[in-house]
Scaffold this motif. Structure first.
Motif, PDB file in Angstrom:
ATOM      1  N   THR A 152      25.655  -7.781 -30.588  1.00 25.02           N
ATOM      2  CA  THR A 152      25.913  -6.420 -31.573  1.00 25.02           C
ATOM      3  C   THR A 152      25.857  -5.260 -30.899  1.00 25.02           C
ATOM      4  O   THR A 152      26.802  -4.051 -30.876  1.00 25.02           O
ATOM      5  CB  THR A 152      24.726  -6.385 -32.562  1.00 25.02           C
ATOM      6  OG1 THR A 152      25.059  -7.568 -33.644  1.00 25.02           O
ATOM      7  CG2 THR A 152      24.709  -5.152 -33.530  1.00 25.02           C
ATOM      8  N   LEU A 153      24.833  -5.049 -29.627  1.00 28.42           N
ATOM      9  CA  LEU A 153      24.888  -3.762 -29.014  1.00 28.42           C
ATOM     10  C   LEU A 153      25.815  -3.941 -28.023  1.00 28.42           C
ATOM     11  O   LEU A 153      26.417  -2.644 -27.868  1.00 28.42           O
ATOM     12  CB  LEU A 153      23.604  -3.894 -28.173  1.00 28.42           C
ATOM     13  CG  LEU A 153      22.253  -3.810 -28.961  1.00 28.42           C
ATOM     14  CD1 LEU A 153      21.055  -3.786 -28.145  1.00 28.42           C
ATOM     15  CD2 LEU A 153      22.098  -2.195 -29.611  1.00 28.42           C
ATOM     16  N   ARG A 154      26.646  -4.931 -27.424  1.00 25.79           N
ATOM     17  CA  ARG A 154      27.631  -4.941 -26.650  1.00 25.79           C
ATOM     18  C   ARG A 154      28.933  -4.544 -27.313  1.00 25.79           C
ATOM     19  O   ARG A 154      29.699  -3.705 -26.833  1.00 25.79           O
ATOM     20  CB  ARG A 154      27.870  -6.239 -25.895  1.00 25.79           C
ATOM     21  CG  ARG A 154      28.857  -6.359 -24.892  1.00 25.79           C
ATOM     22  CD  ARG A 154      28.802  -7.802 -24.197  1.00 25.79           C
ATOM     23  NE  ARG A 154      30.003  -7.820 -23.516  1.00 25.79           N
ATOM     24  CZ  ARG A 154      29.963  -8.989 -22.666  1.00 25.79           C
ATOM     25  NH1 ARG A 154      29.204  -9.788 -22.381  1.00 25.79           N
ATOM     26  NH2 ARG A 154      31.155  -9.346 -21.927  1.00 25.79           N
ATOM     27  N   LEU A 169      26.883   8.735 -25.598  1.00 25.33           N
ATOM     28  CA  LEU A 169      26.731   7.908 -26.477  1.00 25.33           C
ATOM     29  C   LEU A 169      26.795   6.384 -25.881  1.00 25.33           C
ATOM     30  O   LEU A 169      26.098   5.490 -25.925  1.00 25.33           O
ATOM     31  CB  LEU A 169      27.341   7.782 -27.657  1.00 25.33           C
ATOM     32  CG  LEU A 169      27.267   6.826 -28.688  1.00 25.33           C
ATOM     33  CD1 LEU A 169      25.935   6.835 -29.299  1.00 25.33           C
ATOM     34  CD2 LEU A 169      28.352   6.799 -30.031  1.00 25.33           C
ATOM     35  N   VAL A 170      28.134   6.355 -25.007  1.00 30.52           N
ATOM     36  CA  VAL A 170      27.996   5.005 -24.149  1.00 30.52           C
ATOM     37  C   VAL A 170      27.306   4.541 -23.390  1.00 30.52           C
ATOM     38  O   VAL A 170      26.616   3.584 -23.296  1.00 30.52           O
ATOM     39  CB  VAL A 170      29.593   5.144 -23.631  1.00 30.52           C
ATOM     40  CG1 VAL A 170      29.983   3.887 -22.726  1.00 30.52           C
ATOM     41  CG2 VAL A 170      30.736   5.397 -24.637  1.00 30.52           C
ATOM     42  N   THR A 175      22.386   1.228 -21.848  1.00 24.27           N
ATOM     43  CA  THR A 175      21.201   0.919 -21.369  1.00 24.27           C
ATOM     44  C   THR A 175      20.497  -0.164 -22.698  1.00 24.27           C
ATOM     45  O   THR A 175      19.694  -0.949 -22.128  1.00 24.27           O
ATOM     46  CB  THR A 175      20.194   2.210 -21.451  1.00 24.27           C
ATOM     47  OG1 THR A 175      20.827   3.084 -20.797  1.00 24.27           O
ATOM     48  CG2 THR A 175      18.805   2.049 -21.195  1.00 24.27           C
ATOM     49  N   GLN A 176      20.862   0.363 -23.644  1.00 28.59           N
ATOM     50  CA  GLN A 176      20.192  -0.632 -24.989  1.00 28.59           C
ATOM     51  C   GLN A 176      20.840  -2.166 -24.587  1.00 28.59           C
ATOM     52  O   GLN A 176      20.089  -3.314 -24.807  1.00 28.59           O
ATOM     53  CB  GLN A 176      20.608  -0.136 -26.132  1.00 28.59           C
ATOM     54  CG  GLN A 176      19.778   0.957 -26.664  1.00 28.59           C
ATOM     55  CD  GLN A 176      20.117   1.375 -27.842  1.00 28.59           C
ATOM     56  OE1 GLN A 176      21.086   0.834 -28.704  1.00 28.59           O
ATOM     57  NE2 GLN A 176      19.559   2.564 -28.350  1.00 28.59           N
ATOM     58  N   ALA A 180      18.959  -5.799 -23.796  1.00 27.70           N
ATOM     59  CA  ALA A 180      19.241  -7.150 -24.630  1.00 27.70           C
ATOM     60  C   ALA A 180      19.663  -8.290 -23.784  1.00 27.70           C
ATOM     61  O   ALA A 180      19.373  -9.200 -24.081  1.00 27.70           O
ATOM     62  CB  ALA A 180      20.516  -6.979 -25.909  1.00 27.70           C
ATOM     63  N   ARG A 181      20.242  -7.891 -22.868  1.00 29.65           N
ATOM     64  CA  ARG A 181      20.816  -8.897 -21.677  1.00 29.65           C
ATOM     65  C   ARG A 181      19.618  -9.625 -21.090  1.00 29.65           C
ATOM     66  O   ARG A 181      19.612 -10.847 -20.948  1.00 29.65           O
ATOM     67  CB  ARG A 181      21.644  -8.124 -20.752  1.00 29.65           C
ATOM     68  CG  ARG A 181      22.147  -9.203 -19.664  1.00 29.65           C
ATOM     69  CD  ARG A 181      23.449  -9.941 -20.251  1.00 29.65           C
ATOM     70  NE  ARG A 181      23.780 -10.947 -19.156  1.00 29.65           N
ATOM     71  CZ  ARG A 181      24.951 -11.718 -19.043  1.00 29.65           C
ATOM     72  NH1 ARG A 181      25.869 -11.733 -20.124  1.00 29.65           N
ATOM     73  NH2 ARG A 181      25.241 -12.479 -18.148  1.00 29.65           N
ATOM     74  N   ALA A 182      18.638  -8.566 -20.874  1.00 31.00           N
ATOM     75  CA  ALA A 182      17.658  -9.369 -20.305  1.00 31.00           C
ATOM     76  C   ALA A 182      16.824 -10.021 -20.941  1.00 31.00           C
ATOM     77  O   ALA A 182      16.190 -11.153 -20.551  1.00 31.00           O
ATOM     78  CB  ALA A 182      16.527  -8.182 -19.825  1.00 31.00           C
TER      79      ALA A 182
END
Length: 216
Positions: A152-154, A169-170, A175-176, A180-182
């Motif tokens: 979702t974040l990607r 914004l990008v 960063t988010q 989430a990837r971590a």
């Protein structure tokens, strides 16, 4: 009795992406429209179509990396009576198990069937079991919650790039996305039971643990 809670759905993810773009949420993705005396599901508007398609594109990209939840080793498949191996529709990648060791075949996808590049044929020994390493494509609702959130974040970052073109914004969404990837990598390490000893699946091995010596 503990129950599993569905934290993400395609609709909630679409609304999350819309929220990151400063847009209002929607109550549905599709609506029924009559076409040639038949009712069909269509997107409620073009913006929702773009957002949902971006979500599905990122979903495929992430699952195609091959994670512990969608990768199976030594999965048995049997050629049909004609000696052909039909590829299941939800397979992203597949190869013969331990093909880097036993180099007696080299398979690739050709259409909806497997093709042996080494022997230049679609034909395999009929009714002979062959083990494959397979990366599957699962529905979004079936994914672990950490991967749903990462997707979702990607997708939000990709939507911000294509639909808003706001550099700040990008950067914030990236960063988010990294956080989430971590979380996905932590899930992968915990669930994968990886070892540098190369212990094969279906076996057991307990390495030396210093605390057992101290506990004597």
């Amino acid at each position: 009795m503990a129950t599993l809670k569905q934290t993400e759905t395609e609709l909630s993810s679409v609304n999350s992406i819309l929220g990151s773009l400063g847009q209002a949420p929607v109550s549905r993705i599709y609506q029924k429209e009559k076409y040639e005396n038949q009712k069909q599901l269509v997107y409620i508007n073009p913006e929702i179509a773009i957002v949902h398609e971006l979500l599905m594109e990122v979903d495929t990209d992430v699952q195609n990396e091959g994670w512990v939840f969608n990768t199976e080793w030594n999965y048995p498949l049997t050629p049909d009576n004609h000696g052909h191996i039909l590829i299941p529709t939800n397979v992203l990648r597949m190869d013969v198990s331990e093909g880097q060791v036993y180099r007696d075949t080299d398979v690739v996808k050709r259409g909806f069937k497997l093709y042996d590049r080494l022997h230049h044929t679609f034909d395999f020994a009929p009714n002979t079991l062959i083990n494959f390493d397979i990366t599957w494509k699962w529905d979004f609702d079936e994914l672990p919650s950490v991967f749903q959130r990462y997707i979702t974040l990607r997708a939000s970052g990709r939507a911000a790039t294509q639909m808003v073109t706001n550099p700040q914004l990008v950067q914030l969404l990236q960063t988010q996305e990294a956080q989430a990837r971590a979380a996905c990598m932590e899930y992968e390490c915990n669930q994968g039971d990886h070892t540098f000893f190369g212990t094969p699946m279906g076996t057991s091995y307990r390495s030396y643990q210093p605390y057992r010596t101290l506990a004597r």
